[in-house]
Design a protein around this motif. Structure first.
Motif, PDB file in Angstrom:
ATOM      1  N   LEU A  25       8.615  12.413  -3.739  1.00 38.02           N
ATOM      2  CA  LEU A  25       9.089  13.060  -4.954  1.00 38.02           C
ATOM      3  C   LEU A  25       9.363  14.516  -4.622  1.00 38.02           C
ATOM      4  O   LEU A  25       8.533  15.174  -4.002  1.00 38.02           O
ATOM      5  CB  LEU A  25       8.039  12.975  -6.067  1.00 38.02           C
ATOM      6  CG  LEU A  25       7.753  11.555  -6.516  1.00 38.02           C
ATOM      7  CD1 LEU A  25       6.454  11.073  -5.925  1.00 38.02           C
ATOM      8  CD2 LEU A  25       7.735  11.477  -8.001  1.00 38.02           C
ATOM      9  N   GLN A  26      10.534  14.981  -5.012  1.00 35.91           N
ATOM     10  CA  GLN A  26      10.879  16.376  -4.780  1.00 35.91           C
ATOM     11  C   GLN A  26      11.112  17.036  -6.124  1.00 35.91           C
ATOM     12  O   GLN A  26      11.734  16.454  -7.006  1.00 35.91           O
ATOM     13  CB  GLN A  26      12.135  16.485  -3.921  1.00 35.91           C
ATOM     14  CG  GLN A  26      12.481  17.916  -3.599  1.00 35.91           C
ATOM     15  CD  GLN A  26      13.741  17.999  -2.769  1.00 35.91           C
ATOM     16  OE1 GLN A  26      14.088  17.075  -2.062  1.00 35.91           O
ATOM     17  NE2 GLN A  26      14.419  19.115  -2.861  1.00 35.91           N
ATOM     18  N   ALA A  44      12.968  20.291   0.008  1.00 37.66           N
ATOM     19  CA  ALA A  44      13.391  19.169   0.849  1.00 37.66           C
ATOM     20  C   ALA A  44      12.995  19.374   2.305  1.00 37.66           C
ATOM     21  O   ALA A  44      12.842  18.419   3.055  1.00 37.66           O
ATOM     22  CB  ALA A  44      14.898  18.970   0.738  1.00 37.66           C
ATOM     23  N   SER A  45      12.813  20.619   2.708  1.00 33.42           N
ATOM     24  CA  SER A  45      12.513  20.891   4.107  1.00 33.42           C
ATOM     25  C   SER A  45      11.050  20.651   4.476  1.00 33.42           C
ATOM     26  O   SER A  45      10.706  20.603   5.642  1.00 33.42           O
ATOM     27  CB  SER A  45      12.889  22.335   4.449  1.00 33.42           C
ATOM     28  OG  SER A  45      12.110  23.222   3.670  1.00 33.42           O
ATOM     29  N   PHE A  48      11.037  16.208 -11.739  1.00 30.26           N
ATOM     30  CA  PHE A  48      11.322  15.792 -10.377  1.00 30.26           C
ATOM     31  C   PHE A  48      12.824  15.693 -10.194  1.00 30.26           C
ATOM     32  O   PHE A  48      13.540  15.256 -11.083  1.00 30.26           O
ATOM     33  CB  PHE A  48      10.677  14.434 -10.063  1.00 30.26           C
ATOM     34  CG  PHE A  48       9.190  14.461 -10.167  1.00 30.26           C
ATOM     35  CD1 PHE A  48       8.425  15.135  -9.238  1.00 30.26           C
ATOM     36  CD2 PHE A  48       8.551  13.839 -11.218  1.00 30.26           C
ATOM     37  CE1 PHE A  48       7.055  15.187  -9.350  1.00 30.26           C
ATOM     38  CE2 PHE A  48       7.177  13.873 -11.337  1.00 30.26           C
ATOM     39  CZ  PHE A  48       6.429  14.556 -10.386  1.00 30.26           C
ATOM     40  N   ASN A  49      13.286  16.097  -9.037  1.00 31.01           N
ATOM     41  CA  ASN A  49      14.695  15.996  -8.713  1.00 31.01           C
ATOM     42  C   ASN A  49      15.045  14.572  -8.288  1.00 31.01           C
ATOM     43  O   ASN A  49      16.046  14.034  -8.699  1.00 31.01           O
ATOM     44  CB  ASN A  49      15.040  16.989  -7.607  1.00 31.01           C
ATOM     45  CG  ASN A  49      16.514  17.097  -7.359  1.00 31.01           C
ATOM     46  OD1 ASN A  49      17.314  16.794  -8.229  1.00 31.01           O
ATOM     47  ND2 ASN A  49      16.884  17.508  -6.167  1.00 31.01           N
ATOM     48  N   PHE A  78       0.876  -1.167   0.000  1.00 32.30           N
ATOM     49  CA  PHE A  78       0.000   0.000   0.000  1.00 32.30           C
ATOM     50  C   PHE A  78       0.915   1.219   0.000  1.00 32.30           C
ATOM     51  O   PHE A  78       1.712   1.398   0.924  1.00 32.30           O
ATOM     52  CB  PHE A  78      -0.906  -0.013   1.225  1.00 32.30           C
ATOM     53  CG  PHE A  78      -1.794  -1.228   1.279  1.00 32.30           C
ATOM     54  CD1 PHE A  78      -2.959  -1.274   0.532  1.00 32.30           C
ATOM     55  CD2 PHE A  78      -1.447  -2.327   2.041  1.00 32.30           C
ATOM     56  CE1 PHE A  78      -3.776  -2.391   0.553  1.00 32.30           C
ATOM     57  CE2 PHE A  78      -2.258  -3.449   2.076  1.00 32.30           C
ATOM     58  CZ  PHE A  78      -3.424  -3.483   1.331  1.00 32.30           C
ATOM     59  N   VAL A  79       0.807   2.034  -1.042  1.00 28.21           N
ATOM     60  CA  VAL A  79       1.762   3.120  -1.241  1.00 28.21           C
ATOM     61  C   VAL A  79       1.079   4.473  -1.087  1.00 28.21           C
ATOM     62  O   VAL A  79       0.044   4.737  -1.706  1.00 28.21           O
ATOM     63  CB  VAL A  79       2.398   3.030  -2.649  1.00 28.21           C
ATOM     64  CG1 VAL A  79       3.403   4.153  -2.861  1.00 28.21           C
ATOM     65  CG2 VAL A  79       3.053   1.673  -2.865  1.00 28.21           C
ATOM     66  N   GLU A  80       1.681   5.318  -0.279  1.00 25.83           N
ATOM     67  CA  GLU A  80       1.292   6.719  -0.164  1.00 25.83           C
ATOM     68  C   GLU A  80       2.332   7.527  -0.928  1.00 25.83           C
ATOM     69  O   GLU A  80       3.539   7.344  -0.744  1.00 25.83           O
ATOM     70  CB  GLU A  80       1.249   7.156   1.307  1.00 25.83           C
ATOM     71  CG  GLU A  80       0.940   8.605   1.517  1.00 25.83           C
ATOM     72  CD  GLU A  80      -0.497   9.004   1.169  1.00 25.83           C
ATOM     73  OE1 GLU A  80      -0.769  10.212   1.181  1.00 25.83           O
ATOM     74  OE2 GLU A  80      -1.330   8.122   0.886  1.00 25.83           O
ATOM     75  N   VAL A  81       1.876   8.405  -1.817  1.00 14.77           N
ATOM     76  CA  VAL A  81       2.770   9.225  -2.629  1.00 14.77           C
ATOM     77  C   VAL A  81       2.728  10.644  -2.098  1.00 14.77           C
ATOM     78  O   VAL A  81       1.649  11.210  -1.901  1.00 14.77           O
ATOM     79  CB  VAL A  81       2.350   9.202  -4.121  1.00 14.77           C
ATOM     80  CG1 VAL A  81       3.263  10.088  -4.955  1.00 14.77           C
ATOM     81  CG2 VAL A  81       2.337   7.778  -4.653  1.00 14.77           C
ATOM     82  N   LYS A  82       3.917  11.208  -1.869  1.00  9.27           N
ATOM     83  CA  LYS A  82       4.012  12.589  -1.388  1.00  9.27           C
ATOM     84  C   LYS A  82       4.925  13.378  -2.314  1.00  9.27           C
ATOM     85  O   LYS A  82       6.049  12.975  -2.590  1.00  9.27           O
ATOM     86  CB  LYS A  82       4.583  12.642   0.041  1.00  9.27           C
ATOM     87  CG  LYS A  82       3.657  12.084   1.089  1.00  9.27           C
ATOM     88  CD  LYS A  82       2.504  13.007   1.315  1.00  9.27           C
ATOM     89  CE  LYS A  82       1.645  12.532   2.473  1.00  9.27           C
ATOM     90  NZ  LYS A  82       0.548  13.421   2.732  1.00  9.27           N
ATOM     91  N   TYR A  83       4.426  14.495  -2.781  1.00  7.45           N
ATOM     92  CA  TYR A  83       5.197  15.408  -3.613  1.00  7.45           C
ATOM     93  C   TYR A  83       5.513  16.638  -2.778  1.00  7.45           C
ATOM     94  O   TYR A  83       4.635  17.179  -2.102  1.00  7.45           O
ATOM     95  CB  TYR A  83       4.389  15.809  -4.850  1.00  7.45           C
ATOM     96  CG  TYR A  83       4.952  17.019  -5.549  1.00  7.45           C
ATOM     97  CD1 TYR A  83       6.043  16.889  -6.398  1.00  7.45           C
ATOM     98  CD2 TYR A  83       4.409  18.276  -5.351  1.00  7.45           C
ATOM     99  CE1 TYR A  83       6.572  18.002  -7.026  1.00  7.45           C
ATOM    100  CE2 TYR A  83       4.931  19.390  -5.983  1.00  7.45           C
ATOM    101  CZ  TYR A  83       6.016  19.238  -6.814  1.00  7.45           C
ATOM    102  OH  TYR A  83       6.542  20.341  -7.434  1.00  7.45           O
ATOM    103  N   ARG A  84       6.759  17.066  -2.807  1.00  9.07           N
ATOM    104  CA  ARG A  84       7.164  18.266  -2.096  1.00  9.07           C
ATOM    105  C   ARG A  84       8.022  19.121  -3.005  1.00  9.07           C
ATOM    106  O   ARG A  84       8.846  18.612  -3.756  1.00  9.07           O
ATOM    107  CB  ARG A  84       7.948  17.921  -0.821  1.00  9.07           C
ATOM    108  CG  ARG A  84       7.101  17.243   0.240  1.00  9.07           C
ATOM    109  CD  ARG A  84       6.019  18.197   0.737  1.00  9.07           C
ATOM    110  NE  ARG A  84       5.147  17.576   1.711  1.00  9.07           N
ATOM    111  CZ  ARG A  84       3.928  17.123   1.441  1.00  9.07           C
ATOM    112  NH1 ARG A  84       3.459  17.165   0.218  1.00  9.07           N
ATOM    113  NH2 ARG A  84       3.184  16.614   2.388  1.00  9.07           N
TER     114      ARG A  84
END
Length: 121
Positions: free
Chosen positions: A101-102, A61-62, A109-110, A52-58
């Motif tokens: 993902l940053q 980095a902070s 994406f970096n 089960f995957v939660e994806v977070k984009y920011r």
């Protein structure tokens, strides 16, 4: 950031995460699986493990990337509901991963980073 723009970034992040999972040998079972308990961004399988995957984009980095305790609980309840309602073998293992993902100013994406066993229920 506007809500519409944030949703667009979230969709792109999920697509990138799916690409990453496929490249690393996962089979995608569901994307944005919903039930009355909540939503799971991605449900994948690798060998006998259900993920089960939660994806977070920011953007930076902070920024906080981990799901809050309440978000983790909602995902856990939704995962439990998925397991009870699916016809998957009961001996399957499961885990909760986080894909971060940053962004980068000149690229989509970096970096993409997968944190396996990010939390447990």
């Amino acid at each position: 950031m506007s809500k519409e723009r944030a949703e667009r970034h979230g969709r792109w992040a999920e697509i990138a995460a799916i690409g990453w999972l496929i490249l690393t040998g996962h089979r995608i079972l569901h994307r944005r699986w919903k039930c009355h308990y909540g939503e799971i961004d991605i449900i994948a399988r690798r060998r006998k493990c259900l993920i089960f995957v939660e994806v977070k984009y920011r953007k930076t980095a902070s920024a906080t990337a981990f799901p809050t305790i309440n978000q983790q609980r909602r995902i856990c309840r939704a995962a439990s509901h998925f397991l009870q309602s699916s016809r998957l073998p009961q001996e399957s293992q499961s885990r909760f991963d986080l894909i971060l993902l940053q962004s980068h100013p000149k690229r989509a994406f970096n970096f993409i980073r997968q944190i396996k066993h990010a939390w447990s229920c």
